[in-house]
Design a protein around this motif. Structure first.
Motif, PDB file in Angstrom:
ATOM      1  N   ARG A 116      -3.846 -10.063  47.306  1.00 59.54           N
ATOM      2  CA  ARG A 116      -4.349  -9.626  48.824  1.00 59.54           C
ATOM      3  C   ARG A 116      -5.434 -10.370  49.321  1.00 59.54           C
ATOM      4  NH1 ARG A 116      -6.850  -3.824  48.000  1.00 59.54           N
ATOM      5  NH2 ARG A 116      -8.308  -5.202  46.613  1.00 59.54           N
ATOM      6  N   ASP A 117      -6.446 -10.429  48.129  1.00 61.47           N
ATOM      7  CA  ASP A 117      -7.739 -10.921  48.435  1.00 61.47           C
ATOM      8  C   ASP A 117      -7.675 -12.515  48.509  1.00 61.47           C
ATOM      9  OD1 ASP A 117      -8.779  -8.327  48.096  1.00 61.47           O
ATOM     10  OD2 ASP A 117      -9.810  -8.890  46.326  1.00 61.47           O
TER      11      ASP A 117
ATOM     12  N   ALA B  12       0.016 -23.582  35.958  1.00 61.76           N
ATOM     13  CA  ALA B  12      -0.945 -22.713  35.436  1.00 61.76           C
ATOM     14  C   ALA B  12      -0.451 -22.101  34.090  1.00 61.76           C
ATOM     15  CB  ALA B  12      -1.611 -21.746  36.313  1.00 61.76           C
TER      16      ALA B  12
ATOM     17  N   HIS C 151      -4.683  -0.014  36.795  1.00 60.74           N
ATOM     18  CA  HIS C 151      -5.229  -0.171  35.655  1.00 60.74           C
ATOM     19  C   HIS C 151      -3.952  -1.190  35.032  1.00 60.74           C
ATOM     20  CE1 HIS C 151      -8.678   2.405  35.963  1.00 60.74           C
ATOM     21  NE2 HIS C 151      -7.811   3.287  36.461  1.00 60.74           N
ATOM     22  N   SER C 152      -3.533  -2.056  35.641  1.00 57.94           N
ATOM     23  CA  SER C 152      -2.242  -3.051  35.102  1.00 57.94           C
ATOM     24  C   SER C 152      -2.236  -4.257  35.546  1.00 57.94           C
ATOM     25  CB  SER C 152      -0.939  -2.348  35.335  1.00 57.94           C
ATOM     26  OG  SER C 152      -0.593  -2.589  36.912  1.00 57.94           O
ATOM     27  N   ARG C 153      -1.851  -5.269  34.843  1.00 57.60           N
ATOM     28  CA  ARG C 153      -1.572  -6.588  35.137  1.00 57.60           C
ATOM     29  C   ARG C 153      -1.048  -6.853  36.701  1.00 57.60           C
ATOM     30  NH1 ARG C 153       0.628 -11.440  31.781  1.00 57.60           N
ATOM     31  NH2 ARG C 153       2.726 -10.178  31.584  1.00 57.60           N
TER      32      ARG C 153
ATOM     33  N   ALA D 239      -3.503  -5.706  39.272  1.00 62.96           N
ATOM     34  CA  ALA D 239      -4.517  -6.825  39.290  1.00 62.96           C
ATOM     35  C   ALA D 239      -3.936  -7.972  40.045  1.00 62.96           C
ATOM     36  CB  ALA D 239      -5.096  -7.179  37.971  1.00 62.96           C
ATOM     37  N   TYR D 240      -2.898  -8.359  39.966  1.00 67.01           N
ATOM     38  CA  TYR D 240      -2.165  -9.603  40.460  1.00 67.01           C
ATOM     39  C   TYR D 240      -2.036  -9.262  41.967  1.00 67.01           C
ATOM     40  CZ  TYR D 240      -1.205 -12.508  36.258  1.00 67.01           C
ATOM     41  OH  TYR D 240      -1.124 -13.058  35.141  1.00 67.01           O
TER      42      TYR D 240
ATOM     43  N   ILE E  70      -4.284 -19.600  39.369  1.00 67.43           N
ATOM     44  CA  ILE E  70      -4.543 -19.100  37.926  1.00 67.43           C
ATOM     45  C   ILE E  70      -3.216 -18.259  37.561  1.00 67.43           C
ATOM     46  CG2 ILE E  70      -7.041 -19.071  38.183  1.00 67.43           C
ATOM     47  CD1 ILE E  70      -6.886 -16.188  38.840  1.00 67.43           C
ATOM     48  N   GLY E  71      -2.133 -18.851  37.959  1.00 67.68           N
ATOM     49  CA  GLY E  71      -0.949 -18.248  37.507  1.00 67.68           C
ATOM     50  C   GLY E  71      -0.261 -17.259  38.021  1.00 67.68           C
ATOM     51  N   VAL E  72      -0.839 -16.632  39.324  1.00 66.69           N
ATOM     52  CA  VAL E  72      -0.107 -15.546  39.914  1.00 66.69           C
ATOM     53  C   VAL E  72       1.111 -15.881  40.744  1.00 66.69           C
ATOM     54  CG1 VAL E  72      -0.371 -13.543  41.408  1.00 66.69           C
ATOM     55  CG2 VAL E  72      -2.233 -14.274  39.793  1.00 66.69           C
ATOM     56  N   ASN E  73       2.213 -15.353  40.787  1.00 67.79           N
ATOM     57  CA  ASN E  73       3.333 -15.683  41.698  1.00 67.79           C
ATOM     58  C   ASN E  73       3.361 -14.865  42.923  1.00 67.79           C
ATOM     59  OD1 ASN E  73       5.641 -16.220  42.862  1.00 67.79           O
ATOM     60  ND2 ASN E  73       6.972 -15.688  41.149  1.00 67.79           N
TER      61      ASN E  73
ATOM     62  N   ALA F 266      -5.051 -16.970  43.589  1.00 75.66           N
ATOM     63  CA  ALA F 266      -4.265 -16.105  42.701  1.00 75.66           C
ATOM     64  C   ALA F 266      -3.427 -17.215  42.185  1.00 75.66           C
ATOM     65  CB  ALA F 266      -3.784 -15.113  43.352  1.00 75.66           C
ATOM     66  N   ARG F 267      -2.777 -17.978  43.010  1.00 71.61           N
ATOM     67  CA  ARG F 267      -1.553 -18.921  42.845  1.00 71.61           C
ATOM     68  C   ARG F 267      -2.096 -20.078  41.679  1.00 71.61           C
ATOM     69  NH1 ARG F 267       0.226 -21.716  47.865  1.00 71.61           N
ATOM     70  NH2 ARG F 267       1.721 -22.613  46.723  1.00 71.61           N
TER      71      ARG F 267
ATOM     72  N   HIS G 124      -5.549 -12.390  32.721  1.00 72.31           N
ATOM     73  CA  HIS G 124      -3.994 -11.735  32.513  1.00 72.31           C
ATOM     74  C   HIS G 124      -2.896 -12.826  32.182  1.00 72.31           C
ATOM     75  CE1 HIS G 124      -4.278  -7.656  32.696  1.00 72.31           C
ATOM     76  NE2 HIS G 124      -5.127  -7.517  33.889  1.00 72.31           N
TER      77      HIS G 124
ATOM     78  N   GLN H 112      -3.611  -7.073  43.756  1.00 70.36           N
ATOM     79  CA  GLN H 112      -4.982  -7.343  44.489  1.00 70.36           C
ATOM     80  C   GLN H 112      -5.661  -8.521  44.568  1.00 70.36           C
ATOM     81  OE1 GLN H 112      -7.660  -3.332  43.742  1.00 70.36           O
ATOM     82  NE2 GLN H 112      -6.214  -3.317  42.046  1.00 70.36           N
ATOM     83  N   ALA H 113      -5.293  -9.385  43.845  1.00 72.34           N
ATOM     84  CA  ALA H 113      -5.711 -10.645  43.830  1.00 72.34           C
ATOM     85  C   ALA H 113      -4.915 -11.511  45.062  1.00 72.34           C
ATOM     86  CB  ALA H 113      -5.286 -11.507  42.407  1.00 72.34           C
TER      87      ALA H 113
END
Lengths: 254, 326, 290
Positions: free
Chosen positions: B192-193, A78, B181-183, B186-187, B201-204, B198-199, A106, B189-190
């Protein structure tokens, strides 16, 4: 032809004894809007998972923008510019539409405030502006499909892999969604979509690959592919093309 | 004002109000209640970072608490270090244990019930180790000599401890505010949900969860260090036994997971309940925990979003009925 | 160090304890296999059963083995009611909630026991408590041998119930495909509660076999819960044969670990196995969905 944005070569994976994807190769040119079609269980979503890094292939390679990314983790892909969506929509259910999209934004924006305002712009592009502050779990199916699209779009992808964004929508919703997808492609994003709705494929795609039982059986323009006997048989069963021809002949004779 | 700004103002107001209590009263009962409620809030806040925001339910948070407590005691007793330096080491050490457990668990994809069980098992391993090795004082435990002075982080009255733990709680509130209130938040919680989404869209997820367990462990370690400074004693049962793990988790869930004020609210409610039962039934062993357990069951049954969630639910109902007109 | 005069009795001892572990783990694995939940209150429920056996002996003079027909149905009813009235209603369709509710129940049970019985460790005296039997060079306490045989017998009975009866067929159907079973007219909530009840009934039997050679205090369940989870994890979640073999293995590991490492460090061996299996073989042992 210029170097393709995505090039896969000889990709294969099996689960237990089942060969889900067998020796598939294809090149997606930069700036194109293309489609991957095939009957249920053909291995389309598995192929997406192999491209995006959710699955590691048993053999074969995936190249993105000239770089070998075979087996790379999805979040790294991504970051390189390849983002996929899911056929079964996967919203962050406890968060609002705005917050959902901001997670995607982000990727390039560290600041919370800029990610949230970017989310508003992206929402406008997919027609979600009115729903920005709704919890994602309150959206309709069509709304969730748009959210799935928006979240991926917010990562500013070079290549967007769309897994059946039209499935489960009614004809009017489909008609509303088609221009959204076309708009994304026209903005310069390369789009590869898995789609069952043939009307949309005929309407949107420049090039189509057909997958059946894990193998690539045909490719070409939408018109070429739908005229291909092998494709008709893959969808409707062995011998169908011959039966259809016979029926047409019989009809002409009377 | 933005919602983030309002929350910050709320935090400062809360800290200012609580800081006023020791100025207004000398009552040992009140000061002790405030101190213990804040201490419970701190443990719940620590659990909330990983459990509430990260969705990873630890049943063995005593692991970090106990590690912080032992480091705080051992650094002073065996290392001859200053208490404040020891505190720094306690926080770093328990965060380090968090990193270790997190790296192992998350690398191998443990989640849900299995993560809960593995944290519990780690806490047990540490409890048995603490019982078996010499430098923890084994079953006898460690006693910190009484030297009341600011430099030793030991105070002649409860007031000093109230300010100390209030500082920890304030830090935890600010940390939680930052999560909202931070990236990184947000990551978290993403993940967690929906980890897969999340993966894509770029979350490790590994890095994000690891960060959360390090923060959570460090804060829990501060709680352990505070315990040692107040009671000047620690043993394996207190440090690594299930009591602390349960207290942290129940307060966070009762108050409302993944919220800013939930853990503070939950700790307060539980401590009021505990004091009420003490007044009604006297000092009976176990009665507090019976009530904690029942409250936990009832909250999960009827108020899965906790007390803070109740407020949010009421607010959204209010908006739905009156928002259009206003 | 490898003196067979110490090793052999230790091995036999481990096997007898392991059989009881297996019985406890069978209850846990049945609940997991059918409801796909982790019953965190399993250890606390065992403690409740142990106190029941203790009270029956102390107040009414009922021998622990003769208490079986009272304690087993009693635990079954408790399990059925807990599942039907509390756990099922609190789940809201989320596994995490079940974990929390069973944790809450275990906290309540353990501390209620602390309230009523204080933290004292209690044992019972029977005519056969100190009787030993010679097996080769080993002298084994008679109650341990009874526990071994009894645990294997009850395990066999459980396998028969699940494998051969109508109830067992319903249980297997629900375990495999909840929605399909519902369509076939099976009352899923009832089967859930029956499974939970049977799982706790196993604990009732385990308690009757355990107490003559063991003790009870309010915390006694805590030790068993992790051991039982270790057994279940080792044997594969939901697998009966796995739970049986895993129980025996863990019993032996604990016994030998205690012999060579000392009691408390020996326990670490169990947790080390537990953590290692969870970390390195999670998918293989739990299936794809964790």
């Amino acid at each position: 032809m210029a170097e393709p944005l995505l090039a896969i070569k000889g990709l294969s994976i099996s689960f237990g004894g089942l060969k889900a994807v067998q020796n598939v190769s294809l090149d997606v040119p930069e700036g194109s809007l293309t489609a991957l079609i095939g009957p249920n269980g053909a291995g389309k979503t598995t192929l997406f998972a192999l491209m995006s890094g959710f699955l590691k292939p048993d053999s074969g390679t995936v190249q993105f923008a000239g770089q070998d990314i075979t087996g790379c983790a999805p979040h790294l892909n991504a970051r390189r510019g390849m983002t996929r969506t899911f056929q079964i929509v996967q919203p962050f259910a406890t968060q609002t539409v705005r917050e959902n999209i901001a997670v995607g934004a982000h990727l390039h924006l560290k600041e919370r405030r800029s990610a949230l305002s970017q989310a508003e712009e992206v929402a406008a592009r997919v027609g979600l502006s009115a729903q920005l502050d709704k919890p994602a779990s309150d959206l309709t199916v069509a709304g969730r499909k748009r959210l799935e699209l928006a979240r991926a779009l917010a990562t500013r992808p070079r290549l967007l892999l769309l897994d059946e964004v039209l499935a489960g929508l009614n004809p009017q919703e489909i008609a509303e969604m088609i221009p959204v997808v076309r708009g994304i492609a026209q903005s310069g994003v390369t789009v590869l979509m898995i789609e069952h709705v043939m009307q949309a494929v005929m309407n949107l795609a420049q090039h189509v690959w057909v997958l059946a039982q894990g193998q690539l059986i045909a490719q070409g323009t939408p018109a070429e592919v739908t005229a291909d006997e092998k494709v008709v048989e893959a969808y409707l069963g062995h011998g169908t093309a011959a039966r259809l021809r016979a029926a047409a002949l019989a009809g002409a004779a009377t | 004002m933005t919602s983030g700004g309002k929350e910050l103002a709320g935090i400062f107001l809360f800290v200012a109000l609580v800081a006023g209590i020791p100025l207004a009263t000398d009552s040992g009962v009140i000061l002790n209640f405030v101190m213990m409620a804040l201490y419970a809030a701190l443990l719940a806040q620590a659990w909330n970072i990983l459990g509430g925001f990260g969705g990873q339910f630890s049943f063995g948070h005593a692991l970090f608490f106990g590690t912080g407590a032992y480091i705080q005691a051992i650094a002073q007793l065996q290392g001859g270090l200053n208490a404040w330096l020891a505190l720094f080491m306690a926080v770093a050490g328990s965060a380090g244990v968090g990193a270790l457990v997190g790296a192992l668990s998350f690398r191998y994809g443990l989640k849900g019930s299995y993560f809960a069980l593995v944290t519990l098992a780690f806490a047990e391993v540490f409890r048995i180790l603490a019982l078996s090795v010499p430098f923890t004082g084994a079953g006898v435990g460690l006693m910190l000599p009484l030297h009341e002075s600011f430099a030793n982080m030991q105070f002649g009255s409860r007031k000093g401890y109230v300010y100390l733990v209030l500082a920890f709680v304030a830090a935890a509130l600010l940390l939680t505010w930052w999560l909202k209130h931070s990236r990184f938040g947000a990551y978290l919680q993403a993940v967690r949900d929906n980890e897969d989404a999340a993966r894509a869209i770029g979350v490790n997820p590994f890095g994000v969860k690891l960060g959360a367990i390090v923060l959570s462990g460090g804060l829990m370690g501060a709680g352990g260090a505070f315990y040692v400074q107040v009671f000047q004693y620690i043993d394996p049962g207190i440090a690594y036994g299930p009591g602390t793990s349960v207290e942290a988790l129940v307060a966070a869930i009762v108050g409302g997971m993944g919220t800013l004020w939930g853990p503070v609210l939950g700790a307060l409610v539980l401590h009021v309940l505990a004091d009420l039962t003490r007044n009604l039934f006297g000092q009976l062993p176990g009665i507090n925990m019976v009530i904690y357990g029942m409250v936990l069951v009832l909250i999960v049954m009827f108020l899965p979003r906790g007390i803070a969630g109740l407020g949010a639910t009421a607010k959204s109902l209010w908006k739905k009925s009156g928002g259009r007109r206003g | 160090m490898f003196d067979s005069g110490i090793l052999f009795p230790s091995l036999i001892n481990g096997l007898t304890t392991g059989a009881v572990y297996a019985l406890i783990a069978l209850g846990l694995t049945l609940i997991y296999g059918v409801l796909h939940i982790i019953n965190f209150a399993h250890g606390a429920a065992l403690m409740v059963a142990l106190y029941a056996v203790y009270l029956l002996k102390e107040r009414f003079g009922i021998d622990p083995y003769l208490a079986l027909p009272l304690v087993v149905p009693g635990m079954f009813v408790l399990g059925y009611a807990l599942q039907r009235l509390i756990i099922n209603r609190a789940s809201h369709g989320k596994d995490e909630n079940i974990l929390l509710v069973t944790l809450g129940l275990s906290i309540v049970m353990e501390n209620a026991a602390l309230l009523f019985f204080k933290s004292d460790t209690r044992t019972i005296e029977t005519a056969y408590t100190l009787t030993t039997v010679a097996i080769g060079p080993a002298m084994i306490a008679l109650p341990k041998l009874v526990a071994f045989a009894g645990a294997l017998l009850v395990s066999g009975l459980l396998l028969w119930i699940v494998g051969k009866t109508d109830l067992g067929r319903a249980i297997r159907a629900v375990a495999k495909e909840k929605h399909g079973a519902k369509l076939m007219g099976i009352d899923v909530d009832h089967v859930y509660a029956m499974s939970f009840g049977i799982g706790l009934a196993c604990l009732g039997a385990a308690a009757c076999f355990l107490l003559p050679a063991y003790y009870v205090n309010p915390q006694v369940g805590g030790g068993f819960v992790l051991v039982a989870f270790t057994v279940v994890v080792l044997g594969g979640m939901g697998s009966f044969v796995g739970a049986l073999l895993g129980g025996l293995l863990i019993g032996v590991v604990e016994s030998l670990g205690g012999l060579y490492l000392g009691e408390s460090l020996g326990q670490i061996g169990i947790f080390a196995i537990f953590i290692a299996v969870l970390l390195f073989r999670p998918q293989g042992l739990f299936g794809a969905k964790a």
